[in-house]
Design a protein around this motif. Structure first.
Motif, PDB file in Angstrom:
ATOM      1  N   GLU A 123      37.101  28.404  39.746  1.00 57.62           N
ATOM      2  CA  GLU A 123      38.293  29.039  40.287  1.00 57.62           C
ATOM      3  C   GLU A 123      39.272  29.359  39.167  1.00 57.62           C
ATOM      4  OE1 GLU A 123      39.962  26.629  43.348  1.00 57.62           O
ATOM      5  OE2 GLU A 123      38.071  26.443  44.460  1.00 57.62           O
ATOM      6  N   ASN A 124      39.952  30.504  39.301  1.00 60.18           N
ATOM      7  CA  ASN A 124      40.906  30.961  38.288  1.00 60.18           C
ATOM      8  C   ASN A 124      42.315  31.147  38.837  1.00 60.18           C
ATOM      9  OD1 ASN A 124      38.984  31.456  35.998  1.00 60.18           O
ATOM     10  ND2 ASN A 124      38.065  32.815  37.505  1.00 60.18           N
ATOM     11  N   GLY A 125      42.538  30.769  40.061  1.00 60.65           N
ATOM     12  CA  GLY A 125      43.834  30.967  40.702  1.00 60.65           C
ATOM     13  C   GLY A 125      43.633  31.427  42.126  1.00 60.65           C
ATOM     14  N   PRO A 126      44.666  31.341  42.947  1.00 61.33           N
ATOM     15  CA  PRO A 126      44.526  31.636  44.384  1.00 61.33           C
ATOM     16  C   PRO A 126      43.974  33.015  44.691  1.00 61.33           C
ATOM     17  CG  PRO A 126      46.658  30.642  43.896  1.00 61.33           C
ATOM     18  CD  PRO A 126      46.029  30.934  42.586  1.00 61.33           C
ATOM     19  N   ASP A 127      44.369  34.030  43.928  1.00 62.32           N
ATOM     20  CA  ASP A 127      43.987  35.398  44.261  1.00 62.32           C
ATOM     21  C   ASP A 127      43.096  36.050  43.212  1.00 62.32           C
ATOM     22  OD1 ASP A 127      45.644  35.343  46.600  1.00 62.32           O
ATOM     23  OD2 ASP A 127      47.386  35.645  45.289  1.00 62.32           O
ATOM     24  N   ARG A 128      42.597  35.252  42.270  1.00 62.52           N
ATOM     25  CA  ARG A 128      41.792  35.831  41.190  1.00 62.52           C
ATOM     26  C   ARG A 128      40.310  35.603  41.447  1.00 62.52           C
ATOM     27  NH1 ARG A 128      43.722  34.097  35.428  1.00 62.52           N
ATOM     28  NH2 ARG A 128      42.260  35.779  34.954  1.00 62.52           N
ATOM     29  N   PRO A 129      39.454  36.542  41.043  1.00 58.29           N
ATOM     30  CA  PRO A 129      38.004  36.393  41.251  1.00 58.29           C
ATOM     31  C   PRO A 129      37.461  35.154  40.547  1.00 58.29           C
ATOM     32  CG  PRO A 129      38.555  38.639  40.602  1.00 58.29           C
ATOM     33  CD  PRO A 129      39.791  37.828  40.398  1.00 58.29           C
ATOM     34  N   TYR A 130      36.376  34.634  41.092  1.00 52.74           N
ATOM     35  CA  TYR A 130      35.722  33.472  40.502  1.00 52.74           C
ATOM     36  C   TYR A 130      35.008  33.850  39.194  1.00 52.74           C
ATOM     37  CZ  TYR A 130      36.262  31.148  45.064  1.00 52.74           C
ATOM     38  OH  TYR A 130      36.751  30.594  46.214  1.00 52.74           O
ATOM     39  N   THR A 131      34.771  32.829  38.372  1.00 48.95           N
ATOM     40  CA  THR A 131      33.881  32.952  37.221  1.00 48.95           C
ATOM     41  C   THR A 131      32.575  32.267  37.592  1.00 48.95           C
ATOM     42  OG1 THR A 131      35.721  32.952  35.643  1.00 48.95           O
ATOM     43  CG2 THR A 131      33.540  32.400  34.791  1.00 48.95           C
ATOM     44  N   LEU A 132      31.459  32.974  37.422  1.00 48.47           N
ATOM     45  CA  LEU A 132      30.164  32.508  37.917  1.00 48.47           C
ATOM     46  C   LEU A 132      29.270  32.068  36.761  1.00 48.47           C
ATOM     47  CD1 LEU A 132      29.638  35.409  40.477  1.00 48.47           C
ATOM     48  CD2 LEU A 132      30.822  33.224  40.823  1.00 48.47           C
TER      49      LEU A 132
ATOM     50  N   GLU B  99      31.996  37.305  34.688  1.00 48.71           N
ATOM     51  CA  GLU B  99      33.414  37.353  35.024  1.00 48.71           C
ATOM     52  C   GLU B  99      33.650  38.110  36.336  1.00 48.71           C
ATOM     53  OE1 GLU B  99      35.365  39.220  31.755  1.00 48.71           O
ATOM     54  OE2 GLU B  99      34.798  37.670  30.299  1.00 48.71           O
ATOM     55  N   ASN B 100      34.887  38.003  36.817  1.00 49.39           N
ATOM     56  CA  ASN B 100      35.366  38.825  37.940  1.00 49.39           C
ATOM     57  C   ASN B 100      34.516  38.687  39.200  1.00 49.39           C
ATOM     58  OD1 ASN B 100      37.399  39.925  36.216  1.00 49.39           O
ATOM     59  ND2 ASN B 100      35.867  41.332  35.391  1.00 49.39           N
ATOM     60  N   GLY B 101      33.953  37.496  39.386  1.00 56.28           N
ATOM     61  CA  GLY B 101      33.168  37.264  40.581  1.00 56.28           C
ATOM     62  C   GLY B 101      31.976  38.183  40.730  1.00 56.28           C
ATOM     63  N   GLY B 102      31.505  38.711  39.606  1.00 54.51           N
ATOM     64  CA  GLY B 102      30.380  39.638  39.673  1.00 54.51           C
ATOM     65  C   GLY B 102      30.690  40.874  40.491  1.00 54.51           C
ATOM     66  N   GLY B 103      31.988  41.236  40.528  1.00 52.12           N
ATOM     67  CA  GLY B 103      32.410  42.391  41.318  1.00 52.12           C
ATOM     68  C   GLY B 103      32.639  42.075  42.781  1.00 52.12           C
ATOM     69  N   GLN B 104      32.529  40.779  43.149  1.00 50.46           N
ATOM     70  CA  GLN B 104      32.672  40.390  44.552  1.00 50.46           C
ATOM     71  C   GLN B 104      33.872  39.480  44.786  1.00 50.46           C
ATOM     72  OE1 GLN B 104      28.856  39.340  46.504  1.00 50.46           O
ATOM     73  NE2 GLN B 104      27.892  39.780  44.528  1.00 50.46           N
ATOM     74  N   GLY B 105      34.768  39.429  43.796  1.00 53.36           N
ATOM     75  CA  GLY B 105      35.979  38.633  43.974  1.00 53.36           C
ATOM     76  C   GLY B 105      35.693  37.164  44.189  1.00 53.36           C
ATOM     77  N   GLN B 106      36.090  36.630  45.358  1.00 57.53           N
ATOM     78  CA  GLN B 106      35.851  35.229  45.702  1.00 57.53           C
ATOM     79  C   GLN B 106      34.769  35.096  46.775  1.00 57.53           C
ATOM     80  OE1 GLN B 106      39.636  33.442  46.727  1.00 57.53           O
ATOM     81  NE2 GLN B 106      40.318  33.378  44.599  1.00 57.53           N
TER      82      GLN B 106
END
Length: 484
Positions: free
Chosen positions: A426-435, A455-462
């Motif tokens: 997790e990177n913050g409440p509204d930021r995409p996950y790091t996978l 990065e960026n949740g693989g384009g899928q956010g959270q």
């Protein structure tokens, strides 16, 4: 009169001695520093007038110097530039250098102390000076597989031979074209460099070893489990309370397991189950029981907080200090302020795969003089022994279960036992996950240890997890190694 002459003679002698010492210091002790100084225009022009040595992968040039019809005589040229940009770096007219170009600049330019006789021979014979070739450990098939698997994603792949420390693949995406930076036009180089620096995709960031450090999330549980078992205080059967939620001490914050309920549906969970199913709450309690000093010691043993030269300098990963109980519990599943490079995560898996011995990671195979003699050759080196061989064997079985019957299932390879762990940081409440994914294969005879970060949740956010995005990438790279 004689008295005045003596004073002048003494003063003259003193100034002569001072000048002699100063020149000696410059010529003997400061020569390397002055040669590397970016303001040394004479060195810059000399480096372009000499034929810079090539950078080789499996005997093939991935960077070479080609003749030029201007005062610089040679132009640096990169083949398959984006594929290897995180490795070669760049060599520019006025923006310095990076990567292997920087780390081995003295050998590539022919000015290394080990090449003194070659320099002397060129001076006597009047031949044009030539740099040495730098042969890398990169496997071109594995590098290509890693690059292809990361297509369209921002992140990194690092693959290591755990028994030698040789880096088989080092990819950072998006890459860039270093040919844009090797031109002989100052204006065009500056324009290209500025466009890369201001690119929001940050292509110049070497995500494998530097740039912004990542939260590791659940791949850090591998280190926590290693510390727990190696301490002798815990076994894979050690049990921990397994509620659906847990309020952190002296805090209103609540932590959950990834699926939002009890991990595995039982009131307690063993350490083995907690690693297999990636349970946050048991690992938070485990971190509290171990204590921050114990975890910090094991993190340091695996390489956290240390300079790692591959030969490029990797930004040190960090385990935080001065933690309260709530912060300590968050570090148990790779959050709060635990920060890592993919190289560091690959090193953790490599040490487990190698029976507890962590080999020094390296990109260097050997350096070859123009006459094809070997100037320097890399030898495997044990960097540290962070855990015992028995701990490594125990962890291997636990990580195999994570792939065969756990949350890292998408790394499975038919007919091969794979050991692995996924992570969703997790990177913050509204930021995409790091996978994440890290692991090694085959489990009984490891040929590759790997870390993948997207990065960026693989384009899928959270809405995505490490097993969905990072594990399949790792599987493709491991298959490339096993099918060589």
């Amino acid at each position: 009169m004689n008295k005045e002459l003596r004073r002048i003679s003494v003063a003259t002698l003193a100034m002569f001695l001072a000048l002699f010492v100063s020149i000696s210091v410059i010529q003997v002790f400061a020569v390397d520093e002055l040669r590397a100084d970016g303001r040394n225009v004479r060195t810059l022009y000399a480096s372009y007038s000499a034929e810079r040595g090539p950078i080789l992968v499996d005997g093939q040039e991935i960077a070479a110097s080609v003749p030029s019809d201007n005062e610089f005589r040679f132009l640096r040229q990169y083949l398959q530039p984006e594929l290897y940009s995180a490795v070669t770096g760049y060599f520019t007219l006025n923006q310095g250098s990076a990567g292997i170009e920087e780390a081995y600049n003295d050998f590539l330019s022919g000015t290394a102390n080990e090449q003194f006789l070659d320099q002397l021979s060129a001076l006597v014979t009047g031949q044009s000076p030539r740099g040495a070739a730098v042969e890398l450990t990169i496997d071109p098939v594995v590098q290509q597989a890693a690059f292809d698997a990361m297509a369209g994603q921002s992140g990194s792949v690092v693959a290591i031979d755990p028994s030698t420390g040789e880096i088989l693949a080092l990819v950072s995406t998006p890459g860039y074209d270093p040919n844009r930076l090797s031109a002989h036009s100052t204006a065009s180089v500056i324009d290209a460099y500025n466009s890369l620096i201001t690119d929001p995709a940050r292509p110049l960031n070497n995500r494998a070893i530097a740039g912004d450090l990542y939260f590791p999330g659940s791949v850090f549980k591998v280190l926590v489990a290693a510390a727990a078992i190696d301490s002798g205080e815990f076994t894979p059967e050690s049990e921990f309370p397994n509620p659906p939620q847990l309020q952190l001490p002296l805090s209103s914050n609540v932590i959950n397991n990834a699926e939002g309920g009890t991990c595995g549906g039982t009131e307690t969970a063993t350490l083995a189950t907690s690693l297999r199913l990636s349970c946050n709450i048991p690992f938070a309690q485990l971190a509290l029981e171990l204590g921050q000093d114990e975890l910090a010691d094991y993190a340091e043993a695996f390489g956290f907080g240390q300079e790692i030269e591959i030969p490029m300098s990797a930004t040190p990963s960090r385990y935080p200090s001065n933690l309260d109980d709530a912060q300590l519990m968050l570090t148990g599943f790779g959050q709060y302020d635990v920060r890592v490079t993919p190289l560091q995560i690959a090193m953790i898996s490599a040490a487990i795969a190698n029976g507890g011995d962590l080999m020094q990671p390296t990109l260097l195979d050997r350096i070859i003089a123009p006459d094809l003699s070997t100037v320097l050759e890399s030898e495997p080196e044990v960097r540290a022994e962070p855990i015992s061989a028995s701990t490594a064997r125990t962890l291997t079985r636990m990580l195999v279960d994570g792939v065969s019957n756990g949350v890292a299932s998408n790394a499975a390879i038919d007919g091969i036992e794979v050991a692995g762990k996924t992570g969703t940081a997790e990177n913050g409440p509204d930021r995409p996950y790091t996978l994440w994914f890290t692991g090694f294969a085959p489990a009984d005879d490891p040929q590759v240890a790997i870390a993948v970060v997207v990065e960026n949740g693989g384009g899928q956010g959270q809405n995505a997890f490490g097993n969905q995005v990072a594990a399949p990438i790792a599987r493709q790279v491991m298959e490339a190694v096993l099918n060589r």
